[in-house]
Design an enzyme around this catalytic site. Structure first.
Site, short mmCIF file in Angstrom:
data_model
loop_
_atom_site.label_atom_id
_atom_site.label_comp_id
_atom_site.label_asym_id
_atom_site.label_seq_id
_atom_site.Cartn_x
_atom_site.Cartn_y
_atom_site.Cartn_z
N ARG A 50 -16.45 -5.04 -32.90
CA ARG A 50 -15.01 -5.08 -33.21
C ARG A 50 -14.81 -5.24 -34.71
O ARG A 50 -13.97 -4.60 -35.31
CB ARG A 50 -14.31 -6.23 -32.45
CG ARG A 50 -12.90 -6.46 -32.95
CD ARG A 50 -11.98 -7.25 -32.03
NE ARG A 50 -12.59 -8.29 -31.25
CZ ARG A 50 -13.04 -9.45 -31.74
NH1 ARG A 50 -12.93 -9.71 -33.03
NH2 ARG A 50 -13.60 -10.33 -30.94
N TYR A 103 9.52 9.02 -35.44
CA TYR A 103 8.83 9.19 -34.15
C TYR A 103 9.38 8.16 -33.15
O TYR A 103 9.55 6.98 -33.49
CB TYR A 103 7.33 8.97 -34.38
CG TYR A 103 6.50 8.98 -33.14
CD1 TYR A 103 6.28 10.17 -32.46
CD2 TYR A 103 5.92 7.82 -32.65
CE1 TYR A 103 5.51 10.19 -31.31
CE2 TYR A 103 5.15 7.84 -31.50
CZ TYR A 103 4.95 9.02 -30.83
OH TYR A 103 4.18 9.03 -29.70
N ASP A 176 4.29 7.67 -42.79
CA ASP A 176 3.60 8.24 -41.64
C ASP A 176 3.41 9.73 -41.96
O ASP A 176 4.37 10.50 -41.98
CB ASP A 176 4.47 8.04 -40.38
CG ASP A 176 3.81 8.58 -39.12
OD1 ASP A 176 2.94 9.47 -39.22
OD2 ASP A 176 4.19 8.12 -38.03
N LYS A 201 -3.31 13.54 -33.38
CA LYS A 201 -2.66 14.82 -33.68
C LYS A 201 -3.59 15.69 -34.53
O LYS A 201 -4.70 15.95 -34.12
CB LYS A 201 -1.32 14.54 -34.34
CG LYS A 201 -0.52 13.40 -33.68
CD LYS A 201 -0.13 13.68 -32.23
CE LYS A 201 0.37 12.44 -31.49
NZ LYS A 201 1.48 11.74 -32.13
#
Ligand code: PLP
Length: 388
Positions: A50, A103, A176, A201
């Site tokens: 992690r 978004y 973004d 994306k």
């Protein structure tokens, strides 16, 4: 290194010294923990997956390189990246100024989680005019959140101008950059402090991994975000890290073809009698075409249009397509199409949605890298034309 070279090589130099195996592709390190010889000395800096993983680390170097940033971080989703940035910069009663055409998931995060549960104040403004951002700033404003181009109306904001306004009062700007991709736009070079991406994306580009990224050059801020990412556990898995790194290698080639197809189809739609509006920054008719040419190195592969006949016509058209898949998401090699009002933006209240301009006649397209003629023929047959 130029973009195409960094996309292939950054983070993946083969290890040719003793102990190295010379892999030209970084291996998928699935180990959740890493053994050490001495208690105080983690081997190669790794302790627990992690906190740090060699495959993810390689991807993070690549992510930094393609945004011309000093640091990159890979997250389990775009929203995990956004959440971690927001919880690093915000505390109770702080204020956020954001572009009103964000978004849908970002609006849900800020509106229903940060605002409702943590008392964060929000001002949504039409950031196409930078003065609206300036007017919304308060003493308690701790960040300006932008997206350019936006989803689904493909609107732009002047990142350089807004960064200047925000920096005047010491407020960082987050962009973004998902829709443009790091190939077509470099927000850090325009003055932004942090770039976020949904790697789901264009960056991964093959619709087979959900992930997110943060790129930035400020070391203090990087350390804080990295600390919080580990604290919250919002990391990308080793296998997904491998997929995203592989996707990045062809990002330049893919973006060129996405753009070529988008431009051709946007022109086709603009002259079609059943279409009342096309929103694509590569068209001279786009009200911000000049800003797009100045701020971006290309126009990407996302556009939307309004079909004549409202929701009924939109639904009939979408049902008739054969090559374009009716699906949410974007940026993959295959062409996708969707109806924002009932799909991606269903969680935004109708009144709010229509105020921004997301009508029932709006259709959003993520053009893939297929043959241009095949795609136009499919659109033609769905409009009810024969001979395809
Ligand atoms: C998809 C998307 C997100 C969210 O990313 P996930 O990977 O789905 O969490 C954020 N911003 C934009 C512009 C997006 O398209």
């Amino acid at each position: 290194m130029k973009f195409e070279t960094a996309a292939v090589h950054a983070g993946e130099e083969p290890v040719l010294t003793a102990g190295g195996s010379g892999d030209v592709v970084v291996p998928i390190h699935l180990s959740s923990t890493f053994a050490r010889r001495d208690v105080a000395k983690p081997t190669g800096g790794y302790e627990y997956s992690r906190s740090g993983n060699p495959t993810r680390g390689a991807l993070e170097q690549k992510l930094a390189a393609i945004e011309n940033a000093r640091f990159g971080l890979a997250f389990s989703s775009g929203l995990a990246a956004e959440t971690t940035v927001a919880l690093t910069l915000l505390k109770k009663d702080d204020h956020v100024v954001a572009f009103d055409d964000l978004y849908g998931g970002t609006r849900r995060l800020f509106g229903h989680v940060f605002q409702e549960n943590f008392g964060i104040a929000l001002s949504y403004v039409d950031a196409r005019d930078a003065e609206n951002v300036k007017a919304a700033l308060r003493d308690t404003t701790r960040l300006v959140w932008l997206e350019s181009p936006t989803n689904p109306l493909i609107r732009l904001c002047d990142i350089r101008k807004i960064a200047g306004i925000a920096h005047n009062v010491g407020v960082p700007v987050i962009v973004d950059n998902t829709f443009a991709s790091p190939y077509f736009q470099h927000p850090l070079a325009l003055g932004a402090d942090i770039v976020v991406h949904s790697t789901t994306k264009y960056i991964n580009g093959h619709s087979d991994s959900v992930g997110g990224a943060v790129m930035l050059s400020d070391e203090t801020l990087y350390r804080k975000i990295r600390y919080n990412q580990n604290a919250a556990g919002a990391i990308l898995s080793p296998f997904d890290s491998f997929l995203v790194a592989r996707g990045i290698k062809t990002l330049a080639l893919r973006m060129e073809q996405h753009q070529k197809n988008a431009l051709a189809i946007a022109r086709y739609l603009e002259s079609h009698k059943k279409v009342s509006a096309v929103y694509y920054p590569g068209l001279p008719s786009h009200p911000q075409h000049a800003l797009a040419k100045k701020q971006m190195e290309g126009f990407s592969g996302m556009f939307s249009f309004e079909i004549r006949g409202g929701k009924r016509a939109a639904c009939r058209f979408l049902r008739s397509l054969r090559l374009f898949s009716l699906a949410e998401s974007l940026g993959g090699v295959e062409s996708l199409i969707e109806h924002p009002a009932t799909m991606t933006h269903a969680s935004v209240l109708k009144a709010e949605r229509e105020k921004v301009g997301v009508t029932d006649a709006l259709i959003r397209v993520s053009v893939g890298i297929e043959n241009t003629g095949d795609l136009i023929a499919d659109l033609g047959q769905a409009f009810g034309e024969t001979g395809s």
